[in-house]
Design a protein around this motif. Structure first.
Motif, PDB file in Angstrom:
ATOM      1  N   ARG A 103       0.859  -1.185   0.000  1.00 54.89           N
ATOM      2  CA  ARG A 103       0.000   0.000   0.000  1.00 54.89           C
ATOM      3  C   ARG A 103       0.901   1.243   0.000  1.00 54.89           C
ATOM      4  NH1 ARG A 103      -3.101  -1.885   5.260  1.00 54.89           N
ATOM      5  NH2 ARG A 103      -1.154  -3.055   5.363  1.00 54.89           N
ATOM      6  N   PRO A 104       0.681   2.151  -0.922  1.00 56.11           N
ATOM      7  CA  PRO A 104       1.563   3.334  -0.982  1.00 56.11           C
ATOM      8  C   PRO A 104       1.141   4.397   0.030  1.00 56.11           C
ATOM      9  CG  PRO A 104       0.006   3.409  -2.775  1.00 56.11           C
ATOM     10  CD  PRO A 104      -0.296   2.151  -2.028  1.00 56.11           C
ATOM     11  N   THR A 105       1.073   4.012   1.287  1.00 55.94           N
ATOM     12  CA  THR A 105       0.656   4.942   2.345  1.00 55.94           C
ATOM     13  C   THR A 105       1.690   4.894   3.463  1.00 55.94           C
ATOM     14  OG1 THR A 105      -0.562   3.191   3.413  1.00 55.94           O
ATOM     15  CG2 THR A 105      -1.782   4.546   1.843  1.00 55.94           C
ATOM     16  N   GLU A 106       1.313   5.335   4.663  1.00 63.80           N
ATOM     17  CA  GLU A 106       2.246   5.218   5.789  1.00 63.80           C
ATOM     18  C   GLU A 106       2.504   3.751   6.135  1.00 63.80           C
ATOM     19  OE1 GLU A 106      -1.781   5.667   7.886  1.00 63.80           O
ATOM     20  OE2 GLU A 106      -0.862   6.340   6.031  1.00 63.80           O
ATOM     21  N   MET A 107       1.678   2.833   5.531  1.00 58.66           N
ATOM     22  CA  MET A 107       1.857   1.407   5.790  1.00 58.66           C
ATOM     23  C   MET A 107       2.907   0.781   4.861  1.00 58.66           C
ATOM     24  SD  MET A 107      -0.123   0.913   8.239  1.00 58.66           S
ATOM     25  CE  MET A 107      -0.189  -0.872   8.374  1.00 58.66           C
ATOM     26  N   LEU A 180      11.747   4.722  -4.473  1.00 57.45           N
ATOM     27  CA  LEU A 180      11.150   5.329  -3.269  1.00 57.45           C
ATOM     28  C   LEU A 180      10.203   4.368  -2.559  1.00 57.45           C
ATOM     29  CD1 LEU A 180      10.841   8.004  -1.649  1.00 57.45           C
ATOM     30  CD2 LEU A 180       8.867   8.502  -3.055  1.00 57.45           C
ATOM     31  N   LEU A 181       9.657   3.411  -3.282  1.00 59.40           N
ATOM     32  CA  LEU A 181       8.512   2.670  -2.765  1.00 59.40           C
ATOM     33  C   LEU A 181       8.750   1.895  -1.463  1.00 59.40           C
ATOM     34  CD1 LEU A 181       6.764   1.570  -6.066  1.00 59.40           C
ATOM     35  CD2 LEU A 181       6.574   3.671  -4.800  1.00 59.40           C
ATOM     36  N   PRO A 182       9.962   1.326  -1.217  1.00 58.62           N
ATOM     37  CA  PRO A 182      10.118   0.623   0.075  1.00 58.62           C
ATOM     38  C   PRO A 182       9.981   1.558   1.285  1.00 58.62           C
ATOM     39  CG  PRO A 182      11.843  -0.031  -1.445  1.00 58.62           C
ATOM     40  CD  PRO A 182      11.131   1.129  -2.077  1.00 58.62           C
ATOM     41  N   TRP A 183      10.111   2.861   1.045  1.00 63.87           N
ATOM     42  CA  TRP A 183       9.889   3.868   2.090  1.00 63.87           C
ATOM     43  C   TRP A 183      10.805   3.661   3.286  1.00 63.87           C
ATOM     44  CZ3 TRP A 183       8.421   8.369   1.216  1.00 63.87           C
ATOM     45  CH2 TRP A 183       7.915   9.199   2.223  1.00 63.87           C
ATOM     46  N   ASP A 184      12.075   3.337   2.989  1.00 61.73           N
ATOM     47  CA  ASP A 184      13.063   3.288   4.068  1.00 61.73           C
ATOM     48  C   ASP A 184      14.032   4.456   3.896  1.00 61.73           C
ATOM     49  OD1 ASP A 184      14.350   2.439   1.805  1.00 61.73           O
ATOM     50  OD2 ASP A 184      15.413   0.781   2.739  1.00 61.73           O
ATOM     51  N   GLN A 185      15.010   4.521   4.764  1.00 62.73           N
ATOM     52  CA  GLN A 185      15.948   5.646   4.729  1.00 62.73           C
ATOM     53  C   GLN A 185      16.699   5.704   3.391  1.00 62.73           C
ATOM     54  OE1 GLN A 185      15.331   8.090   6.656  1.00 62.73           O
ATOM     55  NE2 GLN A 185      17.205   8.252   7.872  1.00 62.73           N
ATOM     56  N   LEU A 186      17.077   4.530   2.885  1.00 64.97           N
ATOM     57  CA  LEU A 186      17.776   4.495   1.595  1.00 64.97           C
ATOM     58  C   LEU A 186      16.908   5.107   0.506  1.00 64.97           C
ATOM     59  CD1 LEU A 186      20.055   3.501  -0.268  1.00 64.97           C
ATOM     60  CD2 LEU A 186      18.891   1.302  -0.381  1.00 64.97           C
ATOM     61  N   ALA A 187      15.630   4.708   0.488  1.00 61.69           N
ATOM     62  CA  ALA A 187      14.726   5.152  -0.572  1.00 61.69           C
ATOM     63  C   ALA A 187      14.526   6.661  -0.517  1.00 61.69           C
ATOM     64  CB  ALA A 187      13.390   4.431  -0.432  1.00 61.69           C
ATOM     65  N   ILE A 188      14.123   7.148   0.645  1.00 60.70           N
ATOM     66  CA  ILE A 188      13.729   8.564   0.719  1.00 60.70           C
ATOM     67  C   ILE A 188      14.913   9.477   0.436  1.00 60.70           C
ATOM     68  CG2 ILE A 188      13.989   8.699   3.235  1.00 60.70           C
ATOM     69  CD1 ILE A 188      11.662  10.640   3.267  1.00 60.70           C
ATOM     70  N   THR A 222       4.347  12.230  -2.051  1.00 62.66           N
ATOM     71  CA  THR A 222       5.323  11.824  -3.068  1.00 62.66           C
ATOM     72  C   THR A 222       5.257  10.324  -3.294  1.00 62.66           C
ATOM     73  OG1 THR A 222       6.701  13.483  -2.010  1.00 62.66           O
ATOM     74  CG2 THR A 222       7.708  12.190  -3.758  1.00 62.66           C
ATOM     75  N   LEU A 223       5.108   9.593  -2.184  1.00 61.95           N
ATOM     76  CA  LEU A 223       5.052   8.133  -2.285  1.00 61.95           C
ATOM     77  C   LEU A 223       3.904   7.699  -3.193  1.00 61.95           C
ATOM     78  CD1 LEU A 223       6.155   5.415  -1.258  1.00 61.95           C
ATOM     79  CD2 LEU A 223       4.561   5.587   0.646  1.00 61.95           C
ATOM     80  N   LEU A 224       2.722   8.277  -2.973  1.00 64.47           N
ATOM     81  CA  LEU A 224       1.570   7.927  -3.813  1.00 64.47           C
ATOM     82  C   LEU A 224       1.826   8.303  -5.272  1.00 64.47           C
ATOM     83  CD1 LEU A 224      -1.311   6.908  -4.085  1.00 64.47           C
ATOM     84  CD2 LEU A 224      -2.109   9.211  -3.610  1.00 64.47           C
ATOM     85  N   ARG A 225       2.397   9.496  -5.456  1.00 63.22           N
ATOM     86  CA  ARG A 225       2.651   9.957  -6.825  1.00 63.22           C
ATOM     87  C   ARG A 225       3.635   9.042  -7.547  1.00 63.22           C
ATOM     88  NH1 ARG A 225       2.043  16.063  -8.323  1.00 63.22           N
ATOM     89  NH2 ARG A 225       0.146  15.456  -7.257  1.00 63.22           N
ATOM     90  N   PHE A 226       4.715   8.713  -6.856  1.00 59.26           N
ATOM     91  CA  PHE A 226       5.707   7.821  -7.469  1.00 59.26           C
ATOM     92  C   PHE A 226       5.102   6.450  -7.746  1.00 59.26           C
ATOM     93  CE2 PHE A 226      10.297   9.374  -7.073  1.00 59.26           C
ATOM     94  CZ  PHE A 226       9.926  10.683  -7.268  1.00 59.26           C
ATOM     95  N   TYR A 227       4.227   6.006  -6.826  1.00 56.50           N
ATOM     96  CA  TYR A 227       3.605   4.694  -7.004  1.00 56.50           C
ATOM     97  C   TYR A 227       2.772   4.660  -8.281  1.00 56.50           C
ATOM     98  CZ  TYR A 227       0.584   0.691  -5.977  1.00 56.50           C
ATOM     99  OH  TYR A 227      -0.104  -0.490  -6.036  1.00 56.50           O
ATOM    100  N   VAL A 228       1.941   5.683  -8.467  1.00 56.82           N
ATOM    101  CA  VAL A 228       1.090   5.716  -9.665  1.00 56.82           C
ATOM    102  C   VAL A 228       1.946   5.811 -10.928  1.00 56.82           C
ATOM    103  CG1 VAL A 228      -0.703   7.003 -10.877  1.00 56.82           C
ATOM    104  CG2 VAL A 228      -0.866   6.653  -8.423  1.00 56.82           C
ATOM    105  N   LEU A 229       2.983   6.662 -10.856  1.00 56.94           N
ATOM    106  CA  LEU A 229       3.885   6.755 -12.007  1.00 56.94           C
ATOM    107  C   LEU A 229       4.543   5.414 -12.286  1.00 56.94           C
ATOM    108  CD1 LEU A 229       5.740  10.136 -11.358  1.00 56.94           C
ATOM    109  CD2 LEU A 229       4.098   9.673 -13.158  1.00 56.94           C
ATOM    110  N   HIS A 230       4.930   4.736 -11.209  1.00 54.26           N
ATOM    111  CA  HIS A 230       5.722   3.510 -11.344  1.00 54.26           C
ATOM    112  C   HIS A 230       4.904   2.334 -11.849  1.00 54.26           C
ATOM    113  CE1 HIS A 230       9.135   0.897 -10.519  1.00 54.26           C
ATOM    114  NE2 HIS A 230       8.303   0.033  -9.957  1.00 54.26           N
ATOM    115  N   VAL A 231       3.690   2.177 -11.366  1.00 51.45           N
ATOM    116  CA  VAL A 231       2.932   0.969 -11.721  1.00 51.45           C
ATOM    117  C   VAL A 231       1.977   1.192 -12.884  1.00 51.45           C
ATOM    118  CG1 VAL A 231       3.063   0.131  -9.353  1.00 51.45           C
ATOM    119  CG2 VAL A 231       1.009   1.326 -10.111  1.00 51.45           C
ATOM    120  N   LEU A 232       1.688   2.443 -13.222  1.00 54.79           N
ATOM    121  CA  LEU A 232       0.675   2.654 -14.256  1.00 54.79           C
ATOM    122  C   LEU A 232       1.172   3.550 -15.389  1.00 54.79           C
ATOM    123  CD1 LEU A 232      -2.051   1.296 -13.913  1.00 54.79           C
ATOM    124  CD2 LEU A 232      -3.047   3.534 -13.605  1.00 54.79           C
TER     125      LEU A 232
END
Lengths: 259, 295
Positions: A103-107, A180-188, A222-232
């Motif tokens: 889920r591209p949220t805080e989760m 960005l999607l794993p949402w860890d320190q490396l990603a962000i 940003t996470l949501l935006r990158f997710y939509v760009l990335h998967v769609l």
């Protein structure tokens, strides 16, 4: 006793081959495989059947019946174009699988942890997706270099080279948005650094970064935006350009060369 | 339609003018569609008079010479044939062709009268419809190429390399764990903060030069537009490596430069973007943490 066993085996053989024959003669089977397809009535090697294998196959969209002899040598292309496409397919399959658990949220971060620890093959599929992404960037770049060293961008293939550069850019963007999607320190932080570099672009740099990040810095928006760009969005665009790329390869006379 | 060359048009107009007895200018104008074309009275053809037609003529109760003017004959061709005496026509159907003109009528003393045209071939009646430029039916566009069947000569190696790639990927994924650090925290900046590896050459360049140069000139102008423009700049048609040393040299310089910058950025930059040696200070690139273990 032994005799009976052999008889039984023969009977099974007869029944199964009979079943196979009647299946291959059925209307359903005949409707699935085109006349001449090797699956329709079995394959025997002949020049005619070699043509039919390609012609009665959806792969006819990719390959002509015959190709130049020098292009078949593995050392000529190293199969780099084909492998770029194949890694894209691997990434699509593993990526769709990963979407079930993400889920591209805080989760997001929790989802990745759960994926790695509690879901069957979760870790393997995530690793495959990540390494295949790196390999794809590398392979696409090597493909471009191969094409350059063979002078394969020359007339009439000029425009296909331009499309190829666009495909490389799209590959980089796909990889970058996925980072960005794993949402860890490396990603962000990697994405933050990358975004800052984009903001150095003249005139529109800051605006591009703002649109890409949905704000001034990497947040959950940003996470949501990158997710939509990335998967769609980006897969949609890249598939269109790939279709043009492959079509032009054939229209421009197949593989270039020989040197 | 192909434009008709002027000299051909003139030649045709002259022929037409001669045939119809009009001036060349008028013929030209007719051909261009400016003036209504002069009606051609008779078409040269093989004239065959069927017995039926002859019978019609036979019944006409007028002397043969007058048939020409009055007889209600079905076809114009018969008009030409009219001077033939009816008695002759009675005996056998007469076939008149261009080659065999009918016997002359009595009143002209065996001479063919000028107004009755029995030799249509004296008129030039061909017309120019179009000019087809001379072209061979089959034109060889390229040298014949040595070709092989895609199946199995291309598809089999492709299939094998695809399987090899799959095997390699599964093997790699089994032994190397993709990195996952602590949850994202915008308040804690790692030192150094590095971009994805394919941007690290650029990040390294940005540490030397002004962002306006390293951030715009290199990736934007050279990286994107420069690369797209390569086929339009390099107009050398040869693809033999020995004939394009300059192009190969430039690209190799680019590869070497980008590769060097990237490797420096990935392996040799530590906290504060200071120079480090990976075998002394360790690797400062999280993507690589599980790949290399320098102690």
């Amino acid at each position: 006793m032994k005799n009976e066993k052999i008889k039984f085996r023969d009977r099974i053989k007869d029944i199964s081959s009979g079943l196979g024959d009647s299946l291959k003669e059925s209307t359903l089977w005949g409707s699935i495989f085109r006349p001449g397809s090797p699956f329709r009535k079995g394959y025997s090697d002949s020049p005619r059947n070699r043509s039919y294998v390609v012609m009665n196959n959806v792969l006819y969209h990719l390959h002509p019946v015959k190709v130049k002899r020098h292009g078949v040598r593995l050392s000529y292309t190293l199969c780099l174009g084909g492998l770029s496409f194949f890694t894209f397919i691997v990434l699509t399959i593993t990526g769709i699988w990963l979407m079930f658990y993400f889920r591209p949220t805080e989760m997001a971060y929790v989802d990745i942890q759960t994926l790695q620890t509690s879901i069957a093959f979760g870790s393997l599929v995530r690793n495959m997706h990540r390494w295949a992404a790196h390999i794809m960037v590398l392979v696409v770049f090597l493909h471009m270099s191969r094409v350059f060293y063979h002078g394969a961008y020359k007339a009439p293939r000029e425009f296909n080279w331009v499309i190829g550069v666009i495909l490389l850019l799209l590959t980089l963007l796909l990889s970058f948005t996925g980072y960005l999607l794993p949402w860890d320190q490396l990603a962000i932080w990697a994405v933050t650094v990358g975004g800052n570099m984009a903001s150095y672009a003249p005139v529109i740099g800051a605006q591009v970064k703002f649109a890409l990040f949905a704000g001034l810095e990497a947040t959950e928006a940003t996470l949501l935006r990158f997710y939509v760009l990335h998967v769609l969005f980006l897969p949609f665009i890249i598939v269109i350009f790939m279709a043009i790329h492959f079509w032009r390869v054939r229209k421009d006379g197949g593989i270039s060369g020989p040197l | 339609m192909v434009d008709i060359p002027e000299h051909l048009l003139l030649k045709t107009a002259e022929a037409r003018a001669k045939a119809l007895g009009i001036s060349v200018e008028q013929a030209l104008a007719e051909m261009r569609g400016e003036v209504k074309p002069t009606k051609i009275e008779k078409e040269p053809d093989i004239i065959e008079v069927s017995p039926v037609e002859v019978e019609v003529k036979k019944e006409a109760p007028v002397p043969a010479t007058e048939v020409k003017k009055e007889a209600p004959v079905p076809a114009t061709e018969v008009k030409e044939e009219a001077p033939v005496p009816a008695t002759e026509a009675k005996e056998a159907p007469v076939t008149i062709t261009k080659e065999a003109p009918a016997p002359a009528p009595e009143k002209s003393n065996g001479q063919i009268p000028a107004e009755v045209d029995f030799a249509p071939e004296t008129k030039v009646t061909q017309r120019l419809l179009t000019v087809v430029k001379a072209k061979p039916i089959q034109k060889p566009t390229s040298e014949p190429v040595d070709k092989v069947n895609t199946w199995p000569h291309l598809m089999l190696p492709e299939f094998i390399s695809l399987m090899a790639m799959t095997a390699f990927l599964i093997f790699l994924s089994a032994i190397l764990q993709a990195p996952l650090l602590e949850e994202a925290n915008p308040n804690i900046t790692p030192n150094p903060a590095k971009a994805p590896w394919y941007f690290l050459g650029l990040q390294e360049a940005l540490s030397y030069w002004d962002p306006q140069i390293a951030g715009i000139m290199i990736p934007g102008v050279i990286g994107v537009f420069g690369f797209m423009a390569i086929p339009y700049i390099d107009r050398n048609k040869d693809n033999k490596p020995s004939k394009r040393k300059y192009a190969i040299m430039l690209y190799t310089f680019f590869l070497a430069g980008a590769g060097t910058l990237s490797i420096i950025g990935i392996l040799f930059r530590g906290p504060g973007w200071n120079w480090t040696y990976p075998w002394i200070d360790g690797v400062w690139f999280d993507d690589l943490l599980d790949w290399v273990h320098f102690e």
